[in-house]
Design an enzyme around this catalytic site. Structure first.
Site, PDB file in Angstrom:
ATOM      1  N   HIS A 179       0.814  -1.052   0.007  1.00 23.05           N
ATOM      2  CA  HIS A 179       0.006  -0.046   0.062  1.00 23.05           C
ATOM      3  C   HIS A 179       0.928   1.373  -0.130  1.00 23.05           C
ATOM      4  O   HIS A 179       2.295   1.213   0.434  1.00 23.05           O
ATOM      5  CB  HIS A 179      -0.942  -0.008   1.358  1.00 23.05           C
ATOM      6  CG  HIS A 179      -0.159  -0.335   2.647  1.00 23.05           C
ATOM      7  ND1 HIS A 179      -0.310  -1.451   2.954  1.00 23.05           N
ATOM      8  CD2 HIS A 179       0.780   0.034   3.111  1.00 23.05           C
ATOM      9  CE1 HIS A 179       0.393  -1.846   4.257  1.00 23.05           C
ATOM     10  NE2 HIS A 179       1.091  -0.647   4.253  1.00 23.05           N
ATOM     11  N   ASP A 279       7.232  -5.983   2.986  1.00 26.30           N
ATOM     12  CA  ASP A 279       6.366  -5.593   4.173  1.00 26.30           C
ATOM     13  C   ASP A 279       4.916  -6.172   3.791  1.00 26.30           C
ATOM     14  O   ASP A 279       4.222  -5.845   2.428  1.00 26.30           O
ATOM     15  CB  ASP A 279       6.258  -3.909   4.245  1.00 26.30           C
ATOM     16  CG  ASP A 279       5.137  -3.546   5.445  1.00 26.30           C
ATOM     17  OD1 ASP A 279       5.386  -4.178   6.553  1.00 26.30           O
ATOM     18  OD2 ASP A 279       4.076  -3.031   5.141  1.00 26.30           O
ATOM     19  N   GLU A 321       7.751 -10.757   5.300  1.00 25.86           N
ATOM     20  CA  GLU A 321       7.095 -10.225   6.491  1.00 25.86           C
ATOM     21  C   GLU A 321       5.699 -10.773   6.515  1.00 25.86           C
ATOM     22  O   GLU A 321       4.791 -10.245   6.188  1.00 25.86           O
ATOM     23  CB  GLU A 321       6.994  -8.799   6.843  1.00 25.86           C
ATOM     24  CG  GLU A 321       6.820  -8.256   8.001  1.00 25.86           C
ATOM     25  CD  GLU A 321       5.346  -7.737   8.257  1.00 25.86           C
ATOM     26  OE1 GLU A 321       4.791  -7.923   9.264  1.00 25.86           O
ATOM     27  OE2 GLU A 321       4.708  -7.244   7.398  1.00 25.86           O
ATOM     28  N   HIS A 390       8.853  -4.166  16.204  1.00 24.37           N
ATOM     29  CA  HIS A 390       7.998  -3.089  16.594  1.00 24.37           C
ATOM     30  C   HIS A 390       6.380  -3.511  16.467  1.00 24.37           C
ATOM     31  O   HIS A 390       5.668  -2.430  16.920  1.00 24.37           O
ATOM     32  CB  HIS A 390       8.313  -1.854  15.454  1.00 24.37           C
ATOM     33  CG  HIS A 390       8.069  -2.490  14.104  1.00 24.37           C
ATOM     34  ND1 HIS A 390       8.241  -3.740  13.544  1.00 24.37           N
ATOM     35  CD2 HIS A 390       6.667  -2.225  12.976  1.00 24.37           C
ATOM     36  CE1 HIS A 390       7.670  -3.898  12.544  1.00 24.37           C
ATOM     37  NE2 HIS A 390       6.631  -2.962  12.096  1.00 24.37           N
TER      38      HIS A 390
HETATM   39  C1  GLC Z   1       3.637  -4.518   8.466  1.00 26.30           C
HETATM   40  C2  GLC Z   1       4.531  -3.850   9.742  1.00 26.30           C
HETATM   41  C3  GLC Z   1       3.423  -3.150  10.509  1.00 26.30           C
HETATM   42  C4  GLC Z   1       2.432  -2.166   9.629  1.00 26.30           C
HETATM   43  C5  GLC Z   1       1.809  -3.223   8.337  1.00 26.30           C
HETATM   44  C6  GLC Z   1       1.074  -2.236   7.363  1.00 26.30           C
HETATM   45  O1  GLC Z   1       2.967  -5.505   9.405  1.00 26.30           O
HETATM   46  O2  GLC Z   1       5.338  -4.544  10.171  1.00 26.30           O
HETATM   47  O3  GLC Z   1       4.072  -2.274  11.437  1.00 26.30           O
HETATM   48  O4  GLC Z   1       1.707  -1.679  10.593  1.00 26.30           O
HETATM   49  O5  GLC Z   1       2.904  -3.647   7.762  1.00 26.30           O
HETATM   50  O6  GLC Z   1       2.248  -1.549   6.827  1.00 26.30           O
END
Ligand code: GLC
Length: 643
Positions: A179, A279, A321, A390
């Site tokens: 996004h 991500d 991720e 995080h």
């Molecule tokens: C990933 C990041 C997270 C974020 C999400 C949306 O999971 O680690 O911090 O909120 O993507 O970008």
């Protein structure tokens, strides 16, 4: 054999001369090796898009020409070294530049700190421009290329990456691939009514398609951003916003989006990045009637990104991720014909969540069940191992695994939330709930490692025994991830035992996101006091520093699918073996608050006991066995040397 291995062969002997310009011919060979796969993947996703495909072809050649010579040489060197990212020499740290060191120049000045602890792999949280107000910690991007002025300039970044490369530190940056922010130039044009850019996102004139999607889409941020679509009055359309309302999901069914985003990925690689963190990649493809996560098209798209990038910058690897169910995670390494041709690295979210389960239950049952049931990963891939990051700790266990232990999955998750999020008087943990959904009863856990392990409450109560227990647990957990197969990642602040930071509650841009409780400003005052004997940070820092040094001295910790998670016959213990050609390491951890024992003859049969004695590398101690049992203190961590 994956494509990388083929490229290694194709590079050939004659290209190995140091300092030699990397010829265009090598790119042609790489492209030829990947061409059929790229073509199949591309036309599988984008049938009849011949024009876009021929543009892709031209762009790859152009990007290869643009790649700086030093990075091209590094690509080749890395290919010849084998799978560099599997080495035991890497130890990572994840940090927010502004919260760690104010800006990029400040970060460069922290080089001695990293060297002191033994860190040589850095994950820098998003650095490019983002909206002024809430930006999901930078995961709402206004640009994929321009460094946000709060961190410095593009030149500062180049300088930093050069300095760090010269000192053997590799860099990982995010590619926020799913996004953009609602201020990104494409979103701005879409809002202004440009139909081309409205098709870069999932936008619809009324609720019919959004409602059809919503019937099967889960909610990611149910408390702060319920639903998956947002109405945008400027364009009088609904746009898909799976995460926050200001994060617009990119529409990868449009090949133009893929081409542009591939260009952004190459730009990142050409900045001198070694690892790209993909991500939220589980969300890349959306389909009505599905949860729109982990779809086969998303996997194909990821492989397509990988195989294209590999022709231009083969030394750069991808991290998935994908914080998803255990059997789904390994698919991001590529399956079947694509095995080893997707991401080289993935977060070991299963190990992470199971370690927290083991702390709360004082038992390793779910950990073993989950790891033993997990499909094997390809040999060329590896994990990122961590205990905190995080984000929140999702309880993404497989219900069947919990049930197989005789536990009720829903009650078990409820217990974990209660244990960590201050709903049980006797629990030492001081965590917070993240995104509780009253409709489903689901919630996730957040909090710093030290606070979740009891350090916050223990220090407040002045309870020495509880303080020691919390520190022991923290060192034990890091002792496991530092020895597990893959790259260990220390979350900045954990090396000092930093506790929850509640100041986010006073900031309206952060207050509705409890993950900020574990994104503290680095405590340099405490760093200056390191060495003071009574300071908890001293013990934690020195323990981690020692374990990191040990890790780097043990080649058996290089990942070569050489790990066994042994069942020790004691539900409180974890026993992991890393087998080497000559040596070996046996890691034993006791998750119980009481002492536990382990059969010594079993340890002897594995080769880690000799003459009735074992040697624990963690503290250099040699212990003689008298009773036929290895005795383990509460939260003991042993790294046993092979005889
Ligand atoms: C990933 C990041 C997270 C974020 C999400 C949306 O999971 O680690 O911090 O909120 O993507 O970008």
């Amino acid at each position: 054999m994956n494509q990388n291995a083929i490229h290694r062969l194709l590079a050939g002997e004659k290209l190995q001369a140091p300092g030699r310009k990397i010829p265009r011919e090598l790119f042609e060979k790489r492209l030829a090796a990947n061409f059929t796969l790229v073509q199949d993947l591309f036309f599988g996703l984008y049938p009849d898009q011949e024009d876009a495909f021929s543009r892709l072809h031209g762009l790859l050649a152009q990007w290869f020409e643009q790649r700086p010579a030093a990075l091209k040489a590094q690509d080749l060197q890395r290919q010849q070294e084998g799978n560099w990212y599997q080495s035991h020499r890497w130890v990572g740290m994840q940090l927010y530049v502004d919260r760690f060191s104010t800006d990029l120049k400040g970060l460069e000045a922290k080089l001695p700190y990293f060297q002191k602890l033994g860190i040589n792999f850095l994950h820098l949280m998003p650095l490019t421009k983002r909206p002024k107000g809430p930006s999901d910690g930078g995961y709402a991007v206004n640009s994929y290329t321009d460094i946000d002025p709060r961190y410095g300039t593009d030149a500062d970044f180049k300088q930093l990456s050069k300095t760090f490369r010269e000192h053997g530190i590799c860099l990982m940056l995010d590619f926020v691939v799913n996004h953009t922010s609602d201020e990104f130039p494409w979103a701005v044009k879409a809002k202004a009514g440009d139909p081309k850019y409205q098709q870069y996102y999932y936008t619809y004139p009324d609720r019919s398609v959004p409602d059809a999607f919503e019937a099967s889409l889960p909610e990611i941020f149910p408390e702060s951003a319920p639903g998956n679509f947002t109405y945008i009055p400027e364009m009088d359309r609904w746009v898909m916003t799976v995460f926050n309302t200001y994060q617009w999901d990119l529409n990868y069914t449009n090949p133009e989006v893929f081409l542009e985003m591939l260009g952004n990925l190459v730009h990142l690689a050409n900045l001198g990045i070694d690892v790209v963190r993909f991500d939220a990649l589980a969300f890349l493809w959306k389909k009505i009637g599905t949860v729109s996560q982990n779809l086969p098209e998303a996997h194909r798209l990821i492989s397509l990104f990988r195989l294209c990038l590999q022709t231009v910058a083969p030394g750069v690897v991808l991290l998935a991720e994908a914080i998803v169910a255990p059997h789904e995670i390994v698919k991001y390494f590529g399956e079947g014909r694509l095995e080893g041709n997707a991401c080289e690295l993935a977060y070991h979210a299963t190990l992470m969540a199971c370690l927290w389960d083991a702390v709360a239950t004082k038992k390793t049952l779910l950990l073993y069940k989950s790891l033993h049931e997990m499909p094997a990963k390809p040999e060329s891939c590896t994990w990122i191992n961590y205990i905190r990051c995080h984000d929140d700790i999702g309880l993404g266990f497989d219900d069947a695994h919990i049930a197989a232990l005789g536990w009720n999955p829903q009650m078990h998750r409820r217990f974990l939330l209660d244990y960590y999020c201050q709903r049980l008087d006797w629990s030492p943990a001081a965590g917070a709930v993240f995104m509780y959904n009253p409709l489903t009863g689901d919630g996730r856990i957040t909090g710093s490692a030290a606070s979740l392990l009891g350090l916050e409450k223990a220090l407040e109560a002045g309870d020495m025994e509880a303080t020691t227990a919390a520190m022991d647990k923290l060192v034990m957990l890091y002792g496991i991830v530092l020895a597990a197969p893959g790259v260990p990642l220390v979350y900045a602040g954990d090396e000092l035992g930093m506790r929850n930071d509640y100041s986010y509650l006073k900031n309206p841009d952060m207050a509705d996101d409890s993950r900020w409780v574990n994104r503290p400003i680095h405590d340099w005052d405490t760093v200056a006091r390191l060495g003071e004997p009574d300071l908890p940070a001293t013990r934690i820092f020195q323990s981690l520093q020692h374990l990191i040094g040990l890790r780097k001295s043990l080649p058996e910790l290089t990942d070569a699918n050489n790990t066994s998670w042994h069942l020790p016959g004691n539900p409180h213990l974890l026993v992991m073996e890393r087998r080497g050609n000559t040596g070996g390491l046996l890691v034993i951890a006791n998750f119980d608050a009481a002492p536990q024992v382990l059969n010594a003859s079993w340890v002897e049969r594995l080769g880690y006991l000799s003459g009735g004695q074992y040697e624990n590398l963690v503290d250099g101690s040699k212990t003689s066995i008298h009773s036929g049992l290895l005795e383990l203190e509460p939260y003991a961590l042993l790294w046993l040397k092979k005889f």
